[in-house]
Design an enzyme around this catalytic site. Structure first.
Site, mmCIF file in Angstrom:
data_model
loop_
_atom_site.group_PDB
_atom_site.id
_atom_site.type_symbol
_atom_site.label_atom_id
_atom_site.label_comp_id
_atom_site.label_asym_id
_atom_site.label_seq_id
_atom_site.Cartn_x
_atom_site.Cartn_y
_atom_site.Cartn_z
ATOM 1 C CD GLN A 35 -2.512 1.234 2.706
ATOM 2 O OE1 GLN A 35 -3.412 2.044 2.891
ATOM 3 N NE2 GLN A 35 -2.117 0.398 3.652
ATOM 4 C CB CYS A 66 -4.256 8.295 5.024
ATOM 5 S SG CYS A 66 -3.568 8.554 6.675
ATOM 6 C CE LYS A 106 -9.746 2.737 2.908
ATOM 7 N NZ LYS A 106 -9.313 2.243 4.232
ATOM 8 C CG ASN A 168 -13.345 0.917 4.380
ATOM 9 O OD1 ASN A 168 -12.567 1.853 4.510
ATOM 10 N ND2 ASN A 168 -13.513 0.021 5.326
#
Length: 334
Positions: A35, A66, A106, A168
């Protein structure tokens, strides 16, 4: 899939010793996934090329989700998709250098409700050859608070039918995952906080998607055995027992959530400094205590942020591609 923690692209290309240890996988761990966090297209491209040439992984995931200030204040993580052209350049550099390896990403819904980016970012990702997209259905400002907006996952799935979309947010049980798929049409799920102190959740997920009603309900003794194994595995990873046991302490409360354990014993587990000390405290637990009811509830971080820390002028121009020289940290982890 075996995923290492978030790796900074600059640290990887500069061969930071700690970072190189973090991307190390055991021979039995396959497929391997790295990642990456990066804000400079050239550095991201070089990092991906290094992964391919040195056979460091089988899959590359780019983290644009993040929300922590040390990342967003540099324009990274969930701040970056606001800069549409910069996002495109990063994705293009990654895919161009990935060779046969799939590149996924993501992201979050956006910076806040006034600066939503996920639909634009999804279309850009498809156009640049990303193999799949995961959406954490919260904004950066929400951090880990409130309720995940599963409707946003459904909207993204409709917007990018060409690639798999993974949902998610707020999956605390395997049945939550089934409900998310049914409600949104997403192709799979990504679990974050839900597995803290419950590594067997992934077996529950496999059973659920296979149509089996079987769910893990370990006794406290079985949980204690997993805790010991977890700490021992950290020792193998960190090569220093005291550091590994200290790192494990934050997991104690998650593993014991819902069980009846006295404050003195909890304190002993939470302050252990050696594996032997940890094992001695684990042996004192009431091993035949059954799995507690009503534990499929939120765990880990929670709460919203009052603001998202961004570089000066970040929101002035969504098409700007400028990257400051100090944007890329050489320290991995996140």
């Amino acid at each position: 899939m075996f995923v290492c923690e978030m790796i900074t692209t600059r640290a990887l290309v500069e061969r930071n010793p700690r970072t190189l240890r973090m991307v190390r996988f055991a021979g039995s761990e396959s497929p391997r996934s790295i990642q990456l966090y990066g804000v400079d297209p050239d550095t991201v491209g070089r990092a991906v090329k290094m992964i391919v040439e040195e056979d460091l992984a089988d899959h590359i995931d780019l983290n644009f989700g993040c929300p922590v200030p040390k990342v967003t204040k540099r324009g990274g993580g969930s701040a970056l998709p606001y800069k549409r052209n910069l996002l495109r350049r990063i994705l293009r550099a990654a895919v161009a250098n990935a060779g046969p390896l799939p590149v996924t990403m993501k992201m979050r819904k956006g910076i806040d409700e006034d600066h939503l980016t996920y639909l634009d970012a999804g279309r850009i990702a498809v156009e640049e050859g990303v193999a799949a997209i995961a959406l954490h259905a919260r904004t950066a400002r929400q951090h880990y608070g409130g309720v995940a907006d599963w409707d946003a996952i459904a909207r993204l799935k409709e917007a990018v039918p060409e690639v798999p979309v993974l949902g998610n947010g707020d999956i605390w049980s395997a049945d939550d995952a089934l409900r998310m798929v049914a409600a949104t049409g997403c192709d799979g799920v990504v679990v974050g906080r839900g597995c803290l102190g419950r590594p067997w959740l992934f077996k529950d997920l496999a059973n659920a998607f296979d149509g089996s009603p079987e769910r893990a309900r370990p006794t406290l003794g079985e949980v204690a055995a997993v805790m010991a194994r977890h700490a021992e595995g950290l020792t193998d990873c960190f090569d220093l027992e005291r550091y590994a046991v200290t790192d494990f302490r934050k997991h104690v409360g998650w593993y014991l959530k819902g069980f009846t354990v006295g404050s003195e014993l909890r304190r002993a587990l939470g302050t252990a400094e050696t594996l032997d000390g940890l094992r001695e405290s684990l042996a004192r637990l009431e091993h035949d205590q059954p799995w507690p009811p009503n534990t499929d509830t939120p765990r880990g971080k929670s709460g919203e942020r009052s603001k998202v820390y961004l570089p000066d002028g970040w929101l002035d121009d969504q098409w700007d591609c400028d990257v400051s020289q100090d944007a890329e940290s050489d320290i991995s982890g996140g």
